[in-house]
Enzyme design. Structure first.
Site, short mmCIF file in Angstrom:
data_model
loop_
_atom_site.label_atom_id
_atom_site.label_comp_id
_atom_site.label_asym_id
_atom_site.label_seq_id
_atom_site.Cartn_x
_atom_site.Cartn_y
_atom_site.Cartn_z
N SER A 25 24.99 -23.17 -23.79
CA SER A 25 25.03 -24.26 -22.80
C SER A 25 24.91 -23.71 -21.38
CB SER A 25 26.35 -25.03 -22.90
OG SER A 25 26.41 -25.72 -24.12
N GLY A 97 17.85 -29.23 -28.35
CA GLY A 97 18.13 -30.57 -27.86
C GLY A 97 18.60 -30.52 -26.41
N ARG A 125 15.43 -36.38 -33.57
CA ARG A 125 16.61 -36.72 -32.75
C ARG A 125 16.28 -37.76 -31.68
NH1 ARG A 125 19.64 -31.17 -31.52
NH2 ARG A 125 21.28 -32.63 -30.88
N SER A 170 28.66 -37.48 -24.34
CA SER A 170 27.56 -36.52 -24.46
C SER A 170 27.31 -35.79 -23.15
CB SER A 170 26.27 -37.25 -24.88
OG SER A 170 25.16 -36.41 -24.62
N ASP A 322 30.50 -29.12 -31.90
CA ASP A 322 29.65 -28.12 -32.57
C ASP A 322 30.40 -27.31 -33.63
OD1 ASP A 322 27.47 -28.93 -31.11
OD2 ASP A 322 27.76 -27.45 -29.53
N LYS A 349 22.91 -34.45 -34.83
CA LYS A 349 22.72 -33.07 -34.37
C LYS A 349 21.47 -32.47 -35.02
CE LYS A 349 26.08 -33.18 -31.62
NZ LYS A 349 25.81 -33.12 -30.19
N ARG A 399 23.84 -23.96 -37.67
CA ARG A 399 25.28 -24.02 -37.96
C ARG A 399 25.55 -24.26 -39.44
NH1 ARG A 399 25.70 -25.91 -32.18
NH2 ARG A 399 26.33 -23.94 -31.25
C1 S3P Z 1 25.52 -29.50 -25.39
C2 S3P Z 1 26.14 -30.69 -25.64
C3 S3P Z 1 26.46 -31.20 -26.98
C4 S3P Z 1 26.39 -30.09 -28.02
C5 S3P Z 1 25.18 -29.23 -27.85
C6 S3P Z 1 25.16 -28.57 -26.48
C7 S3P Z 1 25.24 -29.10 -23.99
O1 S3P Z 1 25.54 -32.21 -27.32
O2 S3P Z 1 26.42 -30.63 -29.32
O3 S3P Z 1 25.14 -28.22 -28.84
O4 S3P Z 1 24.97 -27.92 -23.72
O5 S3P Z 1 25.28 -29.98 -23.12
P1 S3P Z 1 25.77 -33.75 -26.88
O6 S3P Z 1 25.76 -33.81 -25.43
O7 S3P Z 1 24.61 -34.51 -27.47
O8 S3P Z 1 27.06 -34.15 -27.50
#
Ligand code: S3P
Length: 445
Positions: A25, A97, A125, A170, A322, A349, A399
């Site tokens: 992240s 994502g 997604r 989110s 996660d 996910k 994962r």
């Molecule tokens: C993330 C937010 C989460 C997480 C993803 C990383 C991020 O997703 O599941 O692996 O870096 O902002 P969501 O924002 O869709 O919950």
């Protein structure tokens, strides 16, 4: 046939200190913000996973010069909206994502349509969740009714600062709007259900005008747009979500001890440690330091045979989103029936993780009651697998792969796992560290 990983369980005990790859992240956010800064940014210990390589390649296509030298990444930003837009740009986000959603926020002023594509997993997604606020800000989209990739985005000449309510918890949705706010005149106001706050922290660190009013379940975030900021230096801490697999491996093994150095221990990321400790683990967080508004520390864990069930409070869901798969595995060995609810986001996910997590537990002989957004797991402290287990068709979800490997290393059995490269999207050193801890695998074509 494709490549497969074979694991036959052998008793193994270890007492080691390891270094885990950089936080995904934070690596993505550091890259995106460096691309909007003025001048040369240096990001050290950047995660060198497939998601990050795809992110770097996309930013290069938008005209940003980026050089990688091992885990050092130099990014030459041209200021806010300093992309070199061209006709017919196609951005391939691969499996990421986070990058795919966040980059859309920075394309809010693109004069041409930009096409965004991804792999099979990312292409199932939902992008409707970010298209909605971005349309309000001024972007236009060409997208199918399912609101999935591929999509095309074109920006607007005049961009509106909006008031946005984020109610899923989110961080991706919140951050997409925060990045769009950089280009918006005036003040963008976001009321967001609590979720990881790395974008807020890096905005503050870079002096981007942001104020945050924390309430019980939500944060009100105000951002003043169109304020340029300078390049920066950032050393990325290790990813707690990657550490979670090694922590649970240690916990479920016998006579093992592990220390992991310099991990991101931001409160919004370590919900899994709280849950595991409530289940009877004794995971310690030592040497806490603060850097760039983020806490980092060393983590210490020992094997624990006496684990008990958990009724997971849904208010923590976003903090451990996660880590559910790997926690399910701990619940499989815990005494009693664990329950997890309000998990609507989990099937959205990289794979439908609630369904596939339950299926994996059933494959290893654990009873579950699966409902639309909840699961009950009937733990068996004596769990021992003596059969062959085959893991296939899981959307190459990194994962699911790593959870399966941890199950194989701790519960026994003869495992055959398809797509053995899938872990490389988030934790490229995973198998290397497991070998260092004494585990053996065979990968065949
Ligand atoms: C993330 C937010 C989460 C997480 C993803 C990383 C991020 O997703 O599941 O692996 O870096 O902002 P969501 O924002 O869709 O919950």
């Amino acid at each position: 046939m494709g490549k497969k990983l074979f694991i036959k369980h052998k008793y193994n005990s270890f007492n080691q200190t390891v270094l885990v790859d950089g936080d995904k992240s934070i690596s993505i956010r550091a890259l995106l913000l460096a691309s909007q800064a003025h001048g040369k940014t240096l990001i050290e210990n950047i995660l060198l996973s497939e998601d990050i390589i795809n992110s770097i390649n996309c930013l290069k296509k938008l005209g940003i010069k980026i050089y990688l030298n091992k885990k050092k990444c130099y990014v030459f930003g041209n200021g806010i909206n300093g992309f070199n837009y061209k006709k017919n740009i196609v951005l391939d986000a691969g499996n990421s994502g986070t990058f795919a959603r966040l980059i859309l926020g920075l394309l809010i002023k693109s004069p041409y349509y930009i096409k965004l594509i991804g792999d099979k997993s990312l292409s199932r997604r939902d992008f409707g969740r970010v298209i909605l606020p971005l349309r309000e800000i001024g972007a236009n989209f060409k997208v199918g009714i399912k609101k999935t990739l591929p999509i095309k985005i074109i920006g607007a000449n005049s961009v509106n600062p909006i008031r946005y309510y984020e109610n899923r918890g989110s961080a991706q949705c919140k951050s997409t709007v925060m990045l769009a706010a950089l280009n918006s005149p005036g003040q963008t106001i976001i009321n967001a259900k609590k979720s990881r706050d790395h974008t807020e922290n890096i905005f503050k660190h870079l002096g981007i005008p942001i104020s945050i009013h924390k309430k019980e379940n939500t944060d009100e975030i105000k951002i003043d747009g169109q304020k340029n900021f300078k390049s920066f230096n950032y050393i990325v801490p290790s990813d707690p979500s990657s550490c979670a697999f090694l922590i649970v491996l240690t916990l479920l093994s016998k006579n093992c001890e592990l220390k992991i150095k310099d991990v991101n221990v931001n409160q919004s990321r370590i919900g899994f440690i709280k849950i595991l400790n409530r289940m009877g683990a004794n995971i310690k967080i030592n040497n806490i330091k603060e850097r760039y508004g983020e806490k980092r520390a060393d983590i210490q864990v020992k094997s624990q045979s006496n684990l008990k069930k958990i009724d997971c409070p849904p208010r923590l869901n976003s903090n451990l989103i996660d880590e559910f798969l790997i926690i399910f595995l701990v619940a499989a060995k815990a005494r009693g029936i664990s329950s997890f609810s309000k998990l609507d986001e989990l099937d959205k996910k990289e794979s439908p993780r609630l369904k596939l997590g339950s299926k994996l537990l059933n494959q290893i002989g654990i009873r579950t009651i699966l409902k639309k957004n909840s699961i009950k797991i009937f733990g068996n402290p004596k769990i021992k697998i003596e059969r062959s287990i085959n893991i296939s068709q899981y959307y190459k979800d990194h994962r699911i792969f790593m959870t399966s490997v941890v199950a194989a290393c701790t519960f026994g059995g003869n495992w055959r796992i398809n797509d053995p490269d899938s872990y490389k999207s988030s934790f490229p050193s995973f198998l290397k560290i497991l070998k260092q801890l004494g585990y053996k695998f065979k990968i065949t074509k």
